[in-house]
Structure formats: structure tokens, C-alpha cells
Design an enzyme around this catalytic site. Structure first.
Site, mmCIF file in Angstrom:
data_model
loop_
_atom_site.group_PDB
_atom_site.id
_atom_site.type_symbol
_atom_site.label_atom_id
_atom_site.label_comp_id
_atom_site.label_asym_id
_atom_site.label_seq_id
_atom_site.Cartn_x
_atom_site.Cartn_y
_atom_site.Cartn_z
ATOM 1 N N LYS A 60 -10.053 -4.393 -6.218
ATOM 2 C CA LYS A 60 -10.655 -3.302 -6.997
ATOM 3 C C LYS A 60 -9.594 -2.471 -7.704
ATOM 4 C CE LYS A 60 -14.096 -1.694 -8.749
ATOM 5 N NZ LYS A 60 -14.519 -0.325 -8.686
ATOM 6 N N LYS A 98 -4.286 -11.337 -5.925
ATOM 7 C CA LYS A 98 -5.638 -11.540 -5.395
ATOM 8 C C LYS A 98 -6.610 -10.565 -6.062
ATOM 9 C CE LYS A 98 -5.568 -8.385 -1.626
ATOM 10 N NZ LYS A 98 -6.248 -7.839 -0.557
ATOM 11 N N LYS A 152 0.823 -1.215 0.000
ATOM 12 C CA LYS A 152 0.000 0.000 0.000
ATOM 13 C C LYS A 152 0.855 1.262 0.000
ATOM 14 C CE LYS A 152 -4.409 -1.545 0.675
ATOM 15 N NZ LYS A 152 -4.790 -2.673 1.516
HETATM 16 P P1 TYM Z 1 -10.681 -5.117 3.519
HETATM 17 O O1 TYM Z 1 -11.680 -4.035 3.697
HETATM 18 O O2 TYM Z 1 -9.552 -4.900 2.583
HETATM 19 O O3 TYM Z 1 -11.403 -6.447 3.069
HETATM 20 C C1 TYM Z 1 -12.562 -6.914 3.735
HETATM 21 C C2 TYM Z 1 -12.488 -8.419 3.866
HETATM 22 O O4 TYM Z 1 -12.444 -9.020 2.570
HETATM 23 C C3 TYM Z 1 -11.348 -9.924 2.507
HETATM 24 N N1 TYM Z 1 -10.824 -9.950 1.127
HETATM 25 C C4 TYM Z 1 -10.683 -11.064 0.410
HETATM 26 N N2 TYM Z 1 -10.961 -12.350 0.693
HETATM 27 C C5 TYM Z 1 -10.711 -13.262 -0.272
HETATM 28 N N3 TYM Z 1 -10.214 -12.954 -1.486
HETATM 29 C C6 TYM Z 1 -9.930 -11.675 -1.823
HETATM 30 N N4 TYM Z 1 -9.454 -11.390 -3.032
HETATM 31 C C7 TYM Z 1 -10.165 -10.658 -0.847
HETATM 32 N N5 TYM Z 1 -9.997 -9.314 -0.838
HETATM 33 C C8 TYM Z 1 -10.408 -8.893 0.378
HETATM 34 C C9 TYM Z 1 -10.330 -9.363 3.486
HETATM 35 O O5 TYM Z 1 -9.409 -10.329 3.886
HETATM 36 C C10 TYM Z 1 -11.233 -8.886 4.605
HETATM 37 O O6 TYM Z 1 -11.557 -9.944 5.492
HETATM 38 N N6 TYM Z 1 -7.926 -4.507 7.610
HETATM 39 C C11 TYM Z 1 -9.181 -5.036 7.116
HETATM 40 C C12 TYM Z 1 -10.396 -4.364 7.738
HETATM 41 C C13 TYM Z 1 -10.374 -4.400 9.219
HETATM 42 C C14 TYM Z 1 -10.587 -5.552 10.023
HETATM 43 C C15 TYM Z 1 -10.465 -5.069 11.361
HETATM 44 C C16 TYM Z 1 -10.876 -6.887 9.749
HETATM 45 C C17 TYM Z 1 -10.135 -3.339 10.029
HETATM 46 N N7 TYM Z 1 -10.186 -3.735 11.330
HETATM 47 C C18 TYM Z 1 -10.617 -5.950 12.442
HETATM 48 C C19 TYM Z 1 -11.035 -7.747 10.834
HETATM 49 C C20 TYM Z 1 -10.905 -7.267 12.163
HETATM 50 C C21 TYM Z 1 -9.232 -4.802 5.614
HETATM 51 O O7 TYM Z 1 -8.583 -3.934 5.112
HETATM 52 O O8 TYM Z 1 -10.136 -5.555 4.944
#
Ligand code: TYM
Length: 324
Positions: A193, A190, A111
Site C-alpha cells: 500500500k 512486493k 520500516k
Molecule cells: P501484514 O499485516 O503486513 O500482512 C498480512 C499478510 O499478508 C502477507 N502479504 C503478502 N503476501 C504476498 N504478497 C504480498 N505483496 C504481501 N504483502 C503482505 C503478509 O506476509 C502477511 O501474511 N507481522 C505480520 C502480522 C502478524 C502476524 C503475527 C502474522 C503479527 N503477528 C503472527 C502471523 C503470525 C504482518 O505485518 O503482516
């Protein structure tokens, strides 16, 4: 009931990776756990979105999770920025993590290459640890890319508990078969977007779904003995959103060597369109009444905040801070 916490960042329209890695688990597990789901809007600030984008995407995520089946009556569903204890605990926890540990985070490397090395991006996993620890979560359903952050949260717990009295429990990540959905146009990355052509968003119309799946990579070596990662990815999506019998039928055809990839793609196109239709309908209906959406998040805040305040007070006391 065991406690479960997870969040989603409003940084883009949600896609099938988000659904299969995280949201599907939220829906499947919401009756078996005491669930806390939140929109990680403070985390979204790390990429400095415009105010317009952030407010649109926050409403998008808020409505989409409900449209996908998250039940706000049966769970605690709220906005991260509504509960200031998240950032307060993050400050406290930041004293128990080394710069070296933060520097090892692959998401930070990726990032910061794209968005610059701001301190928010660097300390992002500390806020994430606070999100989870505030609610004494035992399990955290996430996609594969968040596991490293949760490992850091577990290290933080050990470091804090060793310094002060035992205050937090170590949260465990919970992954399902869709934990790593790959980009449709490039199975080495992966689904995301930020890679054009890689994702099917939950708002895509029939034309967009058809085009993206038709262009999806399949096999570079059709004679290979093992299923290619790209084909496996298509099967994982089919399994996650479609009908089990169809999935097994096509899998058997693959094993027999009689499957044409065009057939797999056509089935996937039909199933994705059928899957997205009702979700989009509910989503648009929810967005028509924004006041009701705000009210839902307000109800969630009321349920979450006292729990967060209690944990924060416990952590402060454990450190010798005076709690009034
Ligand atoms: P974020 O917002 O990027 O993604 C949300 C969730 O989607 C999952 N994900 C995927 N799973 C499978 N294949 C993919 N290609 C894929 N892309 C995204 C992510 O693993 C996530 O579970 N840091 C976290 C948000 C967050 C969070 C937390 C999660 C903030 N605080 C506390 C759990 C607990 C994030 O950026 O997810």
C-alpha cells in the site's frame, strides 16, 4: 486437529497481495486446522497511526477477512489488544533474543527508514513470536515477507526451551503460490500500500482496477526466453483469483508465443472486478452493523483468552515465576 495461527496488521486497506499471500490460505485451511486469526492492532502501533486511521483500519480488516470468507463460527477470530497475554509473553520472550538477531530483520531496516527507529518496531518480531507461541501453533500461513520473523520465533523457542523446561513448539511458516505478489508498476518490489500504483486494494472500484492493471509493467524484453517476473506476477494473480481454465488457456497461448499482453490484461481486469464485487458487497453489509462485528470479536476473545492464559502460566512456571 493441528493448530494454525495468523494475524494481519491494520495499517492500510488490504490488497491482493494480502489476499493471495495470506487470507486465501486462511479460507482454504479453516476446515482442516483449529484456526486462530487475529487483527494485529498492537503491531500497527509501530508506525504510530492516527487514532482515526487505526480505528477505521481495524474495522476494515475485521470486516474484510469475513467478507473474504473467514468464518468466525468455525475459527477463533479476535483482536490482539484484547488479550494482554500477548504483550506479557512478549516481555518474557524478549529476554531470550539478542539485539543482533533483531537487527538482522529486513523489515526493521525497511520500516525504520520510513517511520524512525522506535523500540516497538525493533522488538516487533518478539510480539509476533508471542502471538504464535501462546496458542501452540504448528503452522502459520503467511506471505514470504514474514518468514524471517518466523525463523526468529523458532530460534526463540529453542533458546527458551534450552533454558527452561520444554514449553513451546517450533511453528512452521506455510506459503502458497501467492506468497510474494509483486508491485504491478515495479516487479522488483512486493505489492504494498505504501508504493503508489503498486497495489489493487480489495476496495478498489472498476476504474481503479482497470487503470492499475492497464499501467502494469509486462516485459522489457519481449524476445526473452523466460517469462519476465512482471508477466509471471500477472499470471499468479490470475491463477489465484480467476478461473483455472482461463488461466491454462492464456498460459498455453504464452507458451505458443500467441499471447498479446493486452489480452492478458483485459482478462485480468474482468476477473479482478468479478472477484472483488461480491466481497465488497458483503464487506459493506458487515460494516453497517458494527455492534455485530464487535460481538464477533468478543466471542473470539472469550475462546482465545483462556488458552493464552494457560500457556502464559506454563511459561511463567517454567521460569520460576510464582503463579497464583
Ligand atoms: P501484514 O499485516 O503486513 O500482512 C498480512 C499478510 O499478508 C502477507 N502479504 C503478502 N503476501 C504476498 N504478497 C504480498 N505483496 C504481501 N504483502 C503482505 C503478509 O506476509 C502477511 O501474511 N507481522 C505480520 C502480522 C502478524 C502476524 C503475527 C502474522 C503479527 N503477528 C503472527 C502471523 C503470525 C504482518 O505485518 O503482516
Amino acid at each position: 486437529m493441528k493448530r494454525l495461527v495468523s494475524g494481519i496488521k491494520p495499517t492500510g486497506e488490504l490488497h491482493l497481495g494480502n489476499y493471495l499471500g495470506a487470507i486465501k490460505q486462511f479460507v482454504d485451511l479453516q476446515n482442516d486446522y483449529d484456526c486462530f486469526f487475529f487483527i494485529a492492532d498492537y503491531h500497527a502501533l509501530t508506525i504510530r497511526p492516527t487514532a482515526k486511521d487505526l480505528s477505521y483500519l481495524t474495522r476494515h480488516v475485521a470486516a474484510m477477512l469475513i467478507a473474504c470468507g473467514v468464518d468466525p463460527k468455525n475459527t477463533t477470530y479476535f483482536l490482539q489488544s484484547d488479550i494482554s497475554e500477548h504483550t506479557e509473553l512478549a516481555w518474557i520472550l524478549s529476554n531470550f533474543v539478542s539485539m543482533g538477531a533483531l537487527n538482522r530483520m529486513t523489515q526493521y531496516k525497511e520500516k525504520s527508514d520510513r517511520h524512525g527507529q522506535n523500540a516497538g518496531l525493533f522488538t516487533y518480531p518478539v510480539l509476533m513470536a508471542a502471538d504464535v507461541l501462546l496458542y501452540d501453533a504448528e503452522v502459520v500461513p503467511v506471505g514470504d515477507d514474514q518468514v524471517q520473523h518466523l525463523e526468529l520465533a523458532r530460534e526463540l523457542v529453542r533458546s527458551f526451551n534450552a533454558h527452561a523446561e520444554k514449553t513451546f513448539i517450533e511453528p512452521k511458516p506455510l506459503l502458497n503460490t501467492g506468497a510474494r505478489i509483486m508491485a504491478l508498476n515495479d516487479p522488483k518490489h512486493k505489492m504494498s500500500k505504501s508504493i503508489p500504483g503498486s497495489a489493487i486494494t480489495l476496495l478498489d472500484d472498476e476504474t481503479a482496477v482497470t487503470q492499475t492493471i492497464k499501467r502494469a509493467v509486462t516485459d522489457s524484453d519481449p524476445g526473452a526466453k523466460e517469462m519476465s517476473p512482471a508477466v509471471k506476477n500477472l499470471f499468479t494473480i490470475l491463477e489465484g483469483i480467476g478461473n483455472r481454465e482461463t488461466y491454462l488457456r492464456l498460459e498455453n497461448q504464452y507458451k505458443d508465443g500467441t499471447l498479446r499482453y493486452s489480452e492478458l490484461k483485459e482478462q485480468l481486469i474482468d476477473d479482478v472486478i468479478a472477484f472483488l464485487g461480491p466481497i465488497q458487497k458483503t464487506y459493506h453489509a458487515l460494516l453497517k452493523d458494527e455492534d455485530a462485528l464487535v460481538q464477533i470479536l468478543e466471542e473470539g476473545r472469550k475462546k482465545a483468552q483462556p488458552i493464552a492464559a494457560e500457556t502464559l502460566a506454563k511459561a511463567k512456571k517454567a521460569l520460576g515465576l510464582i503463579v497464583g
